[in-house]
Design an enzyme around this catalytic site. Sequence first.
Site, short mmCIF file in Angstrom:
data_model
loop_
_atom_site.label_atom_id
_atom_site.label_comp_id
_atom_site.label_asym_id
_atom_site.label_seq_id
_atom_site.Cartn_x
_atom_site.Cartn_y
_atom_site.Cartn_z
CD GLU A 134 0.87 0.31 3.02
OE1 GLU A 134 0.84 1.55 2.91
OE2 GLU A 134 1.82 -0.30 3.52
CD GLU A 171 7.10 2.27 -0.41
OE1 GLU A 171 7.78 1.64 -1.26
OE2 GLU A 171 7.44 3.39 -0.01
#
Length: 361
Positions: free
Chosen positions: A178, A321
């Site tokens: 994300e 991430e």
Amino acid sequence: MKNEPQTLDELLSGISSANAAAADACRRQWDSIAKPLQGLGKLEESIIRMAGALGHVPEQGFRRAIFVFCADNGVVEEGVTQTDASVTTVVTRNLCRGKACVSLMAKCAGAEAIPVDMGIRDKFEDPNLISRRIRTSTGNIAKGPAMTEQEAEAAILAGARLAGEWKEKGYSLLAAGEMGIGNTTTAAAVCCALLGLSSREATGRGAGLSDEGLARKREAVHRALAVNHPDPTKPLEVLARVGGLDIAGMTGLFLGGAYYQIPVVVDGLISGASALLAKRMAEPAGDYLIASHRTAEPAGESVLRALRLSAPLDMAMRQGEGTGAAALFPLLDQAIAVFYGLGTFEQNGMDAYVPLGGEKP
């Protein structure tokens, strides 16, 4: 390949448990390989879980991808982050260029890091950006719901369909990452709602908040729960009221992994909160999850326990991430190399190891 689900109910009803026979066969093969029993520990268990999800042990060099779900969060206006929402767009652009942290780590691990726009504030187009936009940012959860349940369902279905598309392309492993300024705040609120944690227990410093900033963040999570009253028995409601569009997309990817029978790696706290939502929506979805690392965020361990997962890596990471998944991939490659390359006790002319107090495998 299954038909593409058109509703959340259709998605959930199409999820069944992983292939226990394939997992057991993989476990027996591990125990027959000429090395100490469970010598590779959690890596062996990760390959067993992959076998159960796929129905077979993946071949060496299997294809893998990390989806990075990008979205902005209205709660940023409460001063819960060091930076403003513009950084979401900056990092998303870097993802498109292959220059973000996870992009570089994924390349080393033979993986792709694929950015997905779920609702970044500053919309832009790029050939390397998958657009699954539901709305522009979410509402401020400290003042009201993040989104409607209809929007949450649409975001879940978007994430689930990505799992199907990439399974069709021949991928054997996906991961949920994300990018969204403020998403450790929304993830903490989700964890509080689902696990009964206090805002103090669940809320960490994220990208390095000061003591003053941490106090504001905890207060924002506390107010989000008080204002929205999310019902822990209704995970879609929890997601819509105090979650985020990135969390919704990742929840969909985890559910889609279970629906299409492809394993999905859990990254850090935000990815873990999404996996927990998926499991609460469909218990068998937990069979298709693979843990990567123990995050430094305070709710991380509680999430892993709730998922009944044990992470191979513990490096005090909080990058997000999908970087934890990228770090795990080379270790999975090494485990697969041992699985196929070492040979059995019999092939090596050795007596098989026997579990203490047990029978030969």
